[in-house]
Design an enzyme around this catalytic site. Sequence first.
Site, PDB file in Angstrom:
ATOM      1  N   LEU A  11     -22.319 103.975 -30.218  1.00 27.26           N
ATOM      2  CA  LEU A  11     -22.477 104.211 -28.783  1.00 27.26           C
ATOM      3  C   LEU A  11     -21.098 104.361 -28.168  1.00 27.26           C
ATOM      4  O   LEU A  11     -20.355 103.393 -28.014  1.00 27.26           O
ATOM      5  CB  LEU A  11     -23.216 103.037 -28.124  1.00 27.26           C
ATOM      6  CG  LEU A  11     -24.572 102.662 -28.727  1.00 27.26           C
ATOM      7  CD1 LEU A  11     -25.181 101.494 -27.954  1.00 27.26           C
ATOM      8  CD2 LEU A  11     -25.513 103.859 -28.737  1.00 27.26           C
ATOM      9  N   GLY A  12     -20.730 105.595 -27.839  1.00 24.97           N
ATOM     10  CA  GLY A  12     -19.426 105.868 -27.256  1.00 24.97           C
ATOM     11  C   GLY A  12     -18.499 106.515 -28.262  1.00 24.97           C
ATOM     12  O   GLY A  12     -18.443 106.111 -29.422  1.00 24.97           O
ATOM     13  N   THR A  18     -13.922 107.245 -31.340  1.00 24.47           N
ATOM     14  CA  THR A  18     -13.459 108.340 -32.202  1.00 24.47           C
ATOM     15  C   THR A  18     -12.816 107.788 -33.470  1.00 24.47           C
ATOM     16  O   THR A  18     -13.069 108.285 -34.583  1.00 24.47           O
ATOM     17  CB  THR A  18     -12.451 109.219 -31.446  1.00 24.47           C
ATOM     18  OG1 THR A  18     -13.115 109.853 -30.355  1.00 24.47           O
ATOM     19  CG2 THR A  18     -11.851 110.277 -32.360  1.00 24.47           C
ATOM     20  N   GLY A 137      -7.624  93.224 -29.339  1.00 24.18           N
ATOM     21  CA  GLY A 137      -7.560  94.367 -30.237  1.00 24.18           C
ATOM     22  C   GLY A 137      -7.670  94.020 -31.708  1.00 24.18           C
ATOM     23  O   GLY A 137      -8.659  93.446 -32.163  1.00 24.18           O
ATOM     24  N   ILE A 139      -6.031  91.884 -33.433  1.00 22.88           N
ATOM     25  CA  ILE A 139      -5.686  90.515 -33.825  1.00 22.88           C
ATOM     26  C   ILE A 139      -6.953  89.746 -34.189  1.00 22.88           C
ATOM     27  O   ILE A 139      -7.858  89.608 -33.363  1.00 22.88           O
ATOM     28  CB  ILE A 139      -4.956  89.777 -32.690  1.00 22.88           C
ATOM     29  CG1 ILE A 139      -3.714  90.551 -32.260  1.00 22.88           C
ATOM     30  CG2 ILE A 139      -4.576  88.366 -33.120  1.00 22.88           C
ATOM     31  CD1 ILE A 139      -3.051  90.012 -31.014  1.00 22.88           C
ATOM     32  N   LYS A 208     -11.474  87.953 -21.121  1.00 25.80           N
ATOM     33  CA  LYS A 208     -11.094  87.490 -22.452  1.00 25.80           C
ATOM     34  C   LYS A 208     -10.943  85.969 -22.488  1.00 25.80           C
ATOM     35  O   LYS A 208     -11.308  85.321 -23.480  1.00 25.80           O
ATOM     36  CB  LYS A 208      -9.792  88.173 -22.878  1.00 25.80           C
ATOM     37  CG  LYS A 208      -9.948  89.688 -23.040  1.00 25.80           C
ATOM     38  CD  LYS A 208      -8.602  90.380 -23.197  1.00 25.80           C
ATOM     39  CE  LYS A 208      -8.778  91.881 -23.344  1.00 25.80           C
ATOM     40  NZ  LYS A 208      -7.488  92.606 -23.387  1.00 25.80           N
TER      41      LYS A 208
END
EC number: 1.1.1.3
Length: 433
Positions: A11-12, A18, A137, A139, A208
């Site tokens: 989804l996306g 990508t 990300g 990590i 976060k």
Amino acid sequence: MGEPALRVALLGCGVVGTEVARLLTTQADDLAARVGRPLELAGIAVRRPGRPRPDLPVDPALFTDDATGLVEREDVDLVVEVIGGIEPARSLVLAAMAGGASVVSANKALLAEDGATLFAAAEKHGVDLYYEAAVAGAIPILRPMRESLAGDRVRRVLGIVNGTTNYVLTKMDETGAGFGEALEEAQALGYAEADPTADVEGFDAAAKAAILAGLAFHTRVTAMDVHREGITEVSAADVASARAMGSVVKLLAICELSEDGQSVGARVHPAMIPRSHPLASVRDAFNAVFVDAEAAGELMFYGRGAGGAPTASAVLGDLVAVARHRVGGGRGPGESSYADLLVRPMGETVTRYHVSLDVADRAGVLAAVAQVFAEHGVSIDTVRQRPLGDGDDAELVVVTHRATDAALQATVEGLRGLDAVQGVTSVMRVEGE
């Protein structure tokens, strides 16, 4: 291998999507060997399925604008959600789970706002919900906290979890630039969006922080529970003052257990930390999370906190994990909120403070200022004074010992009422000592 492929709905297909599609295609053999069965794209939901994507080596027929139809297909085993936002992401994830698909998500906003609903659905339908890519990300921080530290007691999590703000503050520290100038440079280099509000006002970091606090303390914490301040008010003078005391300014996400273990706090705000602290050396757009656990001691996780390839790395790691569970017939850990601790208000948070004042440069002013601090139970650690230009004003910088946020705010209001105080120019917390 002879085994039927596990079918993946994506989804996306933006920057992260990508790269996920590319890795699924170009590393298909390695991924199959690691999972025990091939992973095969069943479809990719996008807004404009007909848009040319010459650099992406996938069959154009896989693209569809019917995301709901894609996740509800009976042949879909795993769903990767990288569209972001609350809706339609929430509805699509819930539909996927209801159909028996495990979900990998990078959606920090959704998890921080309504994670409880997603975890309940995963439990009800016997599927996995993994979300390593939602924080920092590439990590690996969430799975170590959820699994590796499951037998330990985490006391504090201190992190730089937004690359845009860290880049801006790094440039302010290195060059002496003001906030606006440093932000323009970050935008020119692609580190900041055209509308940087979510980053510079702390919304991204607060989401976060909510996820980190929930994992660390086995308590449901939402973004609304997180005290949030951004960096728009951080001045070049603040950064210079931090440098003068051997510190650097960082936007920190701080999650901590109270000393009695009965409550948790979660906050995001700029703070001064000593240059000797490991987080002080985290520069530019990098992220780092510092964890203090009872048995393990101090741990630090460092790396690239955003970008297509780094975030896709975390997504693929989760995808391999949930695919292995599907092959082996098991499930990973679900939500752990058994502690159900009180999330305390910011006023009860205890830390140190750096307070800058413009004052009249005359006898008795320091005594009057010190009296206001004493009246509110805030103990002074150091005082530094210097003249401002050729006039009769001076800058007075006070660094306090530990005090509650409520006491400090009351002190600031009292200082503003003094005739000798022209203004309280800056109030910043001091952490990491």
